[in-house]
Design a protein around this motif. Sequence first.
Motif, mmCIF file in Angstrom:
data_model
loop_
_atom_site.group_PDB
_atom_site.id
_atom_site.type_symbol
_atom_site.label_atom_id
_atom_site.label_comp_id
_atom_site.label_asym_id
_atom_site.label_seq_id
_atom_site.Cartn_x
_atom_site.Cartn_y
_atom_site.Cartn_z
ATOM 1 N N ALA A 369 0.751 -1.202 0.018
ATOM 2 C CA ALA A 369 0.063 0.028 0.052
ATOM 3 C C ALA A 369 0.707 1.169 0.092
ATOM 4 O O ALA A 369 0.386 2.475 -0.725
ATOM 5 N N TRP A 370 1.994 1.084 0.830
ATOM 6 C CA TRP A 370 2.767 2.310 0.785
ATOM 7 C C TRP A 370 3.532 2.594 -0.608
ATOM 8 O O TRP A 370 4.220 3.763 -0.573
ATOM 9 N N TRP A 375 2.496 10.430 -6.992
ATOM 10 C CA TRP A 375 2.605 11.926 -6.402
ATOM 11 C C TRP A 375 2.756 12.866 -7.377
ATOM 12 O O TRP A 375 3.327 12.864 -8.573
ATOM 13 N N GLU A 376 1.726 13.693 -7.417
ATOM 14 C CA GLU A 376 1.558 14.981 -8.624
ATOM 15 C C GLU A 376 2.420 15.930 -8.217
ATOM 16 O O GLU A 376 2.063 16.885 -7.406
ATOM 17 N N TRP A 385 4.651 6.204 -7.115
ATOM 18 C CA TRP A 385 5.696 5.938 -5.637
ATOM 19 C C TRP A 385 6.622 4.630 -5.934
ATOM 20 O O TRP A 385 7.839 4.658 -5.492
ATOM 21 N N ASN A 386 6.195 3.738 -6.759
ATOM 22 C CA ASN A 386 7.001 2.420 -6.946
ATOM 23 C C ASN A 386 8.324 2.971 -7.667
ATOM 24 O O ASN A 386 9.419 2.362 -7.301
ATOM 25 N N ARG A 387 8.197 3.789 -8.597
ATOM 26 C CA ARG A 387 9.276 4.174 -9.632
ATOM 27 C C ARG A 387 10.305 5.058 -8.527
ATOM 28 O O ARG A 387 11.594 5.050 -8.638
ATOM 29 N N ILE A 388 9.634 5.762 -7.921
ATOM 30 C CA ILE A 388 10.555 6.784 -7.017
ATOM 31 C C ILE A 388 11.299 5.970 -6.011
ATOM 32 O O ILE A 388 12.334 6.101 -5.579
ATOM 33 N N GLN A 455 8.387 -5.344 -8.576
ATOM 34 C CA GLN A 455 7.410 -4.067 -8.381
ATOM 35 C C GLN A 455 7.006 -3.352 -9.727
ATOM 36 O O GLN A 455 6.035 -2.536 -9.552
ATOM 37 N N VAL A 456 7.820 -3.390 -10.674
ATOM 38 C CA VAL A 456 7.487 -2.846 -12.037
ATOM 39 C C VAL A 456 6.882 -3.779 -13.138
ATOM 40 O O VAL A 456 6.631 -3.244 -14.232
#
Length: 538
Positions: A369-370, A375-376, A385-388, A455-456
Amino acid sequence: MPTARLLSVVFLFLALFTAPARADDAAFSAALSGLAADGFAEKAAAAERVAATGDARALPVLQAMEAGALFVRKEDGKLVTGAVNGREVTIADPLTGATLGTVASRDLTKVTVNNALRSAISAAVGRLDLTSPDPARRLAAVESMARNATPETAAKLRDALARETDPGVKIVIARAFARAALTSADAAERLKAIEELSSVQTAETRTLVAPLAKDPDAQVRAAADALVSAIERRETLTAGALTLFQGLSLGSVLLLAAVGLAITFGVMGVINMAHGEMIMLGAYTAFVVQEAFRAFLPPGVFGLYLIVSIPAAFLVAGAVGVALERGIIRFLYGRPLETMLATWGISLMLQQVVRSIFGAPNKEVANPAWMTGAWEALPGLVLTWNRIAIIVFALAVLGALAATLRYTSLGLQMRAVTQNRSMAASMGIRTGWVDALTFGLGSGIAGVAGVALSQVGNVSPNLGQGYIVDSFMVVVFGGVGSLWGVLAGALSLGVVNKILEPYAGAMLGKILVLVFIILFIQKRPRGLFALKGRAAEA
C-alpha cells in the motif's frame, strides 16, 4: 367589543405572517406538479422551476427523481417520494416530509427519466448544492458547474462567490467563475477571466482559452495568446521533466541489474551469462515471501513482505552464486569463453528448474500500500511511488556496496585479491573463499534487483533475459570494475533511451544506443571511468 377587536388584530397579524408560507407552499407545489408531466422536456423545465424556488425541500425531491424514487399515486394523482422494498413502497409527502404509509407498487406510477433529463436534474441539483451548509458539497457543485460553463453559470457562480465563507471553496469558485466568464459578452469580463486563469496553467485552461485567440477584442486576443503560449511552454518543460524521471527510473533499474555484474565481471573478470537468472531468483523469492505473508500472517502486516523479501532474495541468490562459483567457475578462471558457455548452460538449467516448480505462466507480485499510487509534483507531472522507491533503493544499494568494498575487511580482501592474487595469498588471505564470497555478493545484489523489478512488472522464468545484455552494456560503457562508472552508465543510458523512444521507437532506440557504445568503446576501450594503477594492469 374590545376583546373582539383584539382578536381581530391577532388574526390579522397571524394572517400576515402565515400568508407568505402558504404562498411559498403553493408556488413550490405548483412547481412540483410539473415533474409528473408526460414529456421529458416539460419535466426538465419543471425541474428547473423547482430548483429556482431555492426551497430546502427541492434538493431531496430532485435527488429522488434522479434516482427513480419519485412516484404519482394513482388514486388521487398526488406526487410522492418512495422507498421501494420488494413489491411495497413506503411513501412520503414531498411538501411536508411526513410518511404516508406503505402501499403496493402497482398503486403507484413511477416518474420516468431519460439521460437528457437526468443531466438536467444533475445540473439543477448542483446549483442547489451551492447553498449547502457542507463545504464538500458546495465544492462538488462548483466543479460540476465549471464543466458546463455558460453565461448563466457565471451569474450563479458570481452570487456564490459573494456569499462563500470557506477560503478553499472560495478559490475554486473564483476559478470556476473565471472559466464561465470566458463566454461573457463583455470583453472586460473575458479579459479579467483570462488574467484570473493565468494562475491555473493546465491543459484544460488552454482548451478553454484557445478559442479566444480569435476574439474580436484585441486585448482579449493578446491576453489569450500570451496565456496559451505560457501553458505550452509549461507543458514542454513538464514533458521534459517527465521524460527525465522516466529515464532515471529506467536507469535505476539498469543500475540494480548491472551493479552485481560490476563485481562478478568488472572485478573478477568472469563473464557470467547466468547473471539474469540471479535477478529472476530474487524476483521469485519476493513472490514466495508474498504468498507466505498472505497465507500465514494477518492482512495488517502484508505491506512488510517487501522489506522481508530483500534480505531473503540476497541470501537465496547469494547462496546459488557461491555454489556456482565453488562448483564450476573456480575451475574455469582464465578461460573466458568456456566460462561464458558454462554459465549460459547454467542459466538455461535455472530457468527450467523455476518452470518446473512455479510453472511457465507469469506470477504477479503486488505493490504494498505504501508504494501504490502517485505523487503529482506539478500539474501534469505525475510520479509513481513505486518508481520513486526504486530510484532511491538503487542509490542506497550502490552506496551500501561502495561502503562494503571500502570500509570492510571483505572489501579490503577483495581489492587485494583483484590487484595481486599471489601477494594476497602470501599475506594469508584465503583467495578461494574471497572469490566465492565476491561472486556470492554480486549474485546476492542481483537477487535484490529482482525484488525491485518485481514491483514494476510480472515475474517469469525469462525475467533476467531482458536485462543481461543491457547490464553488460552498462558495465562496459561505464568502465569495467568502476562503481561510479556503473552509476553514470546506467543513468545516462536510461535517459538517452527514453529521449530516443518517442522518435525512433523502443527497439530502434536500443539499437542506436548499442551502436553508440560500440563507437565509444573504439575511442575509450576502458569506458567512462577507467581504473588506474595496479588494478587496471591486472
